[in-house]
Design a protein around this motif. Structure first.
Motif, PDB file in Angstrom:
ATOM      1  N   ALA A  84       0.853  -1.196   0.000  1.00  0.00           N
ATOM      2  CA  ALA A  84       0.000   0.000   0.000  1.00  0.00           C
ATOM      3  C   ALA A  84       0.880   1.234   0.000  1.00  0.00           C
ATOM      4  O   ALA A  84       1.823   1.333   0.792  1.00  0.00           O
ATOM      5  CB  ALA A  84      -0.921   0.003   1.217  1.00  0.00           C
ATOM      6  N   MET A  85       0.586   2.170  -0.884  1.00  0.00           N
ATOM      7  CA  MET A  85       1.310   3.431  -0.961  1.00  0.00           C
ATOM      8  C   MET A  85       0.292   4.559  -1.087  1.00  0.00           C
ATOM      9  O   MET A  85      -0.586   4.509  -1.950  1.00  0.00           O
ATOM     10  CB  MET A  85       2.285   3.430  -2.148  1.00  0.00           C
ATOM     11  CG  MET A  85       3.425   2.435  -1.980  1.00  0.00           C
ATOM     12  SD  MET A  85       4.607   2.452  -3.348  1.00  0.00           S
ATOM     13  CE  MET A  85       3.648   1.572  -4.593  1.00  0.00           C
ATOM     14  N   ALA A  86       0.407   5.536  -0.215  1.00  0.00           N
ATOM     15  CA  ALA A  86      -0.608   6.576  -0.127  1.00  0.00           C
ATOM     16  C   ALA A  86      -0.064   7.929  -0.546  1.00  0.00           C
ATOM     17  O   ALA A  86       1.064   8.301  -0.189  1.00  0.00           O
ATOM     18  CB  ALA A  86      -1.160   6.662   1.291  1.00  0.00           C
ATOM     19  N   ARG A  87      -0.865   8.639  -1.299  1.00  0.00           N
ATOM     20  CA  ARG A  87      -0.662  10.066  -1.531  1.00  0.00           C
ATOM     21  C   ARG A  87      -1.587  10.801  -0.568  1.00  0.00           C
ATOM     22  O   ARG A  87      -2.221  10.191   0.287  1.00  0.00           O
ATOM     23  CB  ARG A  87      -0.985  10.413  -2.980  1.00  0.00           C
ATOM     24  CG  ARG A  87      -0.185   9.621  -3.999  1.00  0.00           C
ATOM     25  CD  ARG A  87      -0.682   9.892  -5.404  1.00  0.00           C
ATOM     26  NE  ARG A  87      -0.506  11.293  -5.764  1.00  0.00           N
ATOM     27  CZ  ARG A  87      -0.993  11.835  -6.882  1.00  0.00           C
ATOM     28  NH1 ARG A  87      -1.714  11.093  -7.712  1.00  0.00           N
ATOM     29  NH2 ARG A  87      -0.792  13.100  -7.156  1.00  0.00           N
ATOM     30  N   SER A  88      -1.675  12.108  -0.717  1.00  0.00           N
ATOM     31  CA  SER A  88      -2.502  12.890   0.194  1.00  0.00           C
ATOM     32  C   SER A  88      -3.960  12.434   0.190  1.00  0.00           C
ATOM     33  O   SER A  88      -4.587  12.317   1.239  1.00  0.00           O
ATOM     34  CB  SER A  88      -2.431  14.373  -0.180  1.00  0.00           C
ATOM     35  OG  SER A  88      -3.317  15.130   0.606  1.00  0.00           O
ATOM     36  N   ARG A  89      -4.492  12.124  -0.995  1.00  0.00           N
ATOM     37  CA  ARG A  89      -5.919  11.786  -1.090  1.00  0.00           C
ATOM     38  C   ARG A  89      -6.177  10.525  -1.905  1.00  0.00           C
ATOM     39  O   ARG A  89      -7.281  10.313  -2.388  1.00  0.00           O
ATOM     40  CB  ARG A  89      -6.698  12.980  -1.673  1.00  0.00           C
ATOM     41  CG  ARG A  89      -6.673  14.213  -0.770  1.00  0.00           C
ATOM     42  CD  ARG A  89      -7.438  15.393  -1.351  1.00  0.00           C
ATOM     43  NE  ARG A  89      -7.451  16.500  -0.407  1.00  0.00           N
ATOM     44  CZ  ARG A  89      -6.515  17.448  -0.347  1.00  0.00           C
ATOM     45  NH1 ARG A  89      -5.489  17.409  -1.197  1.00  0.00           N
ATOM     46  NH2 ARG A  89      -6.609  18.422   0.542  1.00  0.00           N
ATOM     47  N   ALA A 106     -10.766  11.348   1.895  1.00  0.00           N
ATOM     48  CA  ALA A 106     -10.919  12.776   2.175  1.00  0.00           C
ATOM     49  C   ALA A 106      -9.784  13.187   3.104  1.00  0.00           C
ATOM     50  O   ALA A 106      -9.461  12.476   4.049  1.00  0.00           O
ATOM     51  CB  ALA A 106     -12.268  13.050   2.826  1.00  0.00           C
ATOM     52  N   ASN A 107      -9.170  14.330   2.834  1.00  0.00           N
ATOM     53  CA  ASN A 107      -8.017  14.733   3.630  1.00  0.00           C
ATOM     54  C   ASN A 107      -7.829  16.240   3.552  1.00  0.00           C
ATOM     55  O   ASN A 107      -7.391  16.772   2.540  1.00  0.00           O
ATOM     56  CB  ASN A 107      -6.743  14.033   3.143  1.00  0.00           C
ATOM     57  CG  ASN A 107      -5.605  14.131   4.141  1.00  0.00           C
ATOM     58  OD1 ASN A 107      -5.792  14.564   5.273  1.00  0.00           O
ATOM     59  ND2 ASN A 107      -4.423  13.714   3.729  1.00  0.00           N
ATOM     60  N   SER A 108      -8.186  16.924   4.607  1.00  0.00           N
ATOM     61  CA  SER A 108      -7.951  18.363   4.686  1.00  0.00           C
ATOM     62  C   SER A 108      -7.638  18.720   6.132  1.00  0.00           C
ATOM     63  O   SER A 108      -8.013  18.014   7.060  1.00  0.00           O
ATOM     64  CB  SER A 108      -9.173  19.149   4.208  1.00  0.00           C
ATOM     65  OG  SER A 108     -10.304  18.861   5.005  1.00  0.00           O
ATOM     66  N   THR A 121      -3.030  25.898   1.047  1.00  0.00           N
ATOM     67  CA  THR A 121      -2.227  25.080   1.960  1.00  0.00           C
ATOM     68  C   THR A 121      -1.673  23.856   1.243  1.00  0.00           C
ATOM     69  O   THR A 121      -2.293  23.339   0.314  1.00  0.00           O
ATOM     70  CB  THR A 121      -3.067  24.616   3.170  1.00  0.00           C
ATOM     71  OG1 THR A 121      -4.225  23.922   2.688  1.00  0.00           O
ATOM     72  CG2 THR A 121      -3.487  25.801   4.006  1.00  0.00           C
ATOM     73  N   PRO A 122      -0.496  23.371   1.642  1.00  0.00           N
ATOM     74  CA  PRO A 122       0.074  22.172   1.017  1.00  0.00           C
ATOM     75  C   PRO A 122      -0.803  20.953   1.269  1.00  0.00           C
ATOM     76  O   PRO A 122      -1.588  20.912   2.210  1.00  0.00           O
ATOM     77  CB  PRO A 122       1.433  22.017   1.728  1.00  0.00           C
ATOM     78  CG  PRO A 122       1.705  23.331   2.381  1.00  0.00           C
ATOM     79  CD  PRO A 122       0.363  23.932   2.683  1.00  0.00           C
ATOM     80  N   ALA A 123      -0.669  19.955   0.399  1.00  0.00           N
ATOM     81  CA  ALA A 123      -1.428  18.719   0.589  1.00  0.00           C
ATOM     82  C   ALA A 123      -0.994  18.043   1.881  1.00  0.00           C
ATOM     83  O   ALA A 123       0.193  17.817   2.087  1.00  0.00           O
ATOM     84  CB  ALA A 123      -1.214  17.779  -0.596  1.00  0.00           C
ATOM     85  N   PRO A 124      -1.915  17.731   2.775  1.00  0.00           N
ATOM     86  CA  PRO A 124      -1.539  17.103   4.048  1.00  0.00           C
ATOM     87  C   PRO A 124      -1.143  15.650   3.861  1.00  0.00           C
ATOM     88  O   PRO A 124      -1.522  14.999   2.893  1.00  0.00           O
ATOM     89  CB  PRO A 124      -2.812  17.237   4.896  1.00  0.00           C
ATOM     90  CG  PRO A 124      -3.919  17.274   3.897  1.00  0.00           C
ATOM     91  CD  PRO A 124      -3.368  17.965   2.683  1.00  0.00           C
ATOM     92  N   PHE A 142      -5.982  13.372   7.905  1.00  0.00           N
ATOM     93  CA  PHE A 142      -6.358  14.391   8.877  1.00  0.00           C
ATOM     94  C   PHE A 142      -7.872  14.534   8.994  1.00  0.00           C
ATOM     95  O   PHE A 142      -8.355  15.261   9.849  1.00  0.00           O
ATOM     96  CB  PHE A 142      -5.754  15.744   8.491  1.00  0.00           C
ATOM     97  CG  PHE A 142      -4.293  15.856   8.811  1.00  0.00           C
ATOM     98  CD1 PHE A 142      -3.863  16.044  10.114  1.00  0.00           C
ATOM     99  CD2 PHE A 142      -3.346  15.765   7.808  1.00  0.00           C
ATOM    100  CE1 PHE A 142      -2.516  16.142  10.408  1.00  0.00           C
ATOM    101  CE2 PHE A 142      -1.997  15.864   8.094  1.00  0.00           C
ATOM    102  CZ  PHE A 142      -1.582  16.049   9.394  1.00  0.00           C
ATOM    103  N   GLU A 143      -8.606  13.827   8.115  1.00  0.00           N
ATOM    104  CA  GLU A 143     -10.057  14.013   8.075  1.00  0.00           C
ATOM    105  C   GLU A 143     -10.851  12.742   8.362  1.00  0.00           C
ATOM    106  O   GLU A 143     -11.927  12.816   8.957  1.00  0.00           O
ATOM    107  CB  GLU A 143     -10.455  14.563   6.698  1.00  0.00           C
ATOM    108  CG  GLU A 143     -11.888  15.023   6.613  1.00  0.00           C
ATOM    109  CD  GLU A 143     -12.157  15.836   5.357  1.00  0.00           C
ATOM    110  OE1 GLU A 143     -13.333  16.071   5.043  1.00  0.00           O
ATOM    111  OE2 GLU A 143     -11.183  16.251   4.690  1.00  0.00           O
TER     112      GLU A 143
END
Length: 236
Positions: A84-89, A106-108, A121-124, A142-143
């Motif tokens: 598994a490899m994750a980007r911000s969303r 969802a990620n904010s 804002t940068p991607a969390p 973060f969400e």
């Protein structure tokens, strides 16, 4: 999905202070590499371009998997049959011998969830975990918290984080996310362990603060390294 009780049977010991024995000559890496957060029979490194599954005996590369751009987190099953490899969303799930899966999250940042502020804002980041055998993949942003079954890609759990959980994740160092065979997640942040796959999140009762956590391959034991040089092992 099952959840663990907010207590357990702890065993404690002092952490070893002696050194170890190097099994073989060090392997030079051409660029900066990072250890992937889980594994067992094999381990993996990545340089944010390729994830390399390696043999534990020699460190030799067994297989190579391309990383998505802006990689935020990665994890592998015991034999690396699921990566598994994750980007911000997005979470990219590679399954050996089967088609890869891509799932969205969802990620904010809390308090910055309007479209205007998100654009500035940068991607969390986020955390990702794979169960030992690779049957489940979990992600905490973060969400929200989400768990998928890798057998058919279906979503087995999803909920939005509470405001407190979102705030406590901001700026936390040494965070770790673990996934059991049943798909239950354990989340270490700010030295405290919780189970985010319980509605509202459940913080587990524990002694002191901890810097890192690991789970046994069969998912029955959790080892936590305390801030005072103490290793605690919990029977689940």
């Amino acid at each position: 999905m099952s959840s663990w009780p907010a207590h357990g049977n702890w065993r404690s010991c002092t952490s070893p202070r002696g050194g170890g024995t190097v099994r073989s000559a060090p392997i030079p890496l051409p660029d900066e590499h990072f250890l992937v957060t889980s594994g067992g029979d094999v381990f993996a490194t990545h340089d944010k371009r390729h994830l390399l599954v390696r043999d534990f005996e020699s460190g030799a590369v067994i297989e190579t998997c391309p990383c998505p751009s802006s990689l935020a987190a990665s994890a592998v099953s015991i034999d690396a049959s699921v990566i598994a490899m994750a980007r911000s969303r997005e979470v990219h799930i590679h399954r050996r011998g089967r088609q890869p899966l891509v799932r969205t999250i969802a990620n904010s940042m809390p308090l910055l969830r309007s479209g205007f502020w998100q654009a500035l804002t940068p991607a969390p980041g986020c955390q990702v975990a794979v169960s030992p055998s690779g049957g489940h993949v979990g992600c905490v942003s973060f969400e929200e918290v989400v768990v998928w079954s890798t057998d058919d890609g279906r979503e087995v759990y999803r909920r939005r984080l509470t405001d407190r959980e979102s705030r406590e994740a901001l700026g936390a160092k040494g965070m770790r996310l673990l996934c059991t065979e049943t798909g239950t997640l354990f989340w270490l942040r700010r030295g405290r362990l919780s189970t985010p796959t319980v509605d509202g999140g459940t913080q587990l009762r524990q002694s002191g603060m901890h810097g890192d956590v690991a789970i046994s391959p069969d998912g029955t034991l959790i080892a936590m390294l305390g801030s005072e040089g103490r290793l605690e092992i919990w029977d689940l």
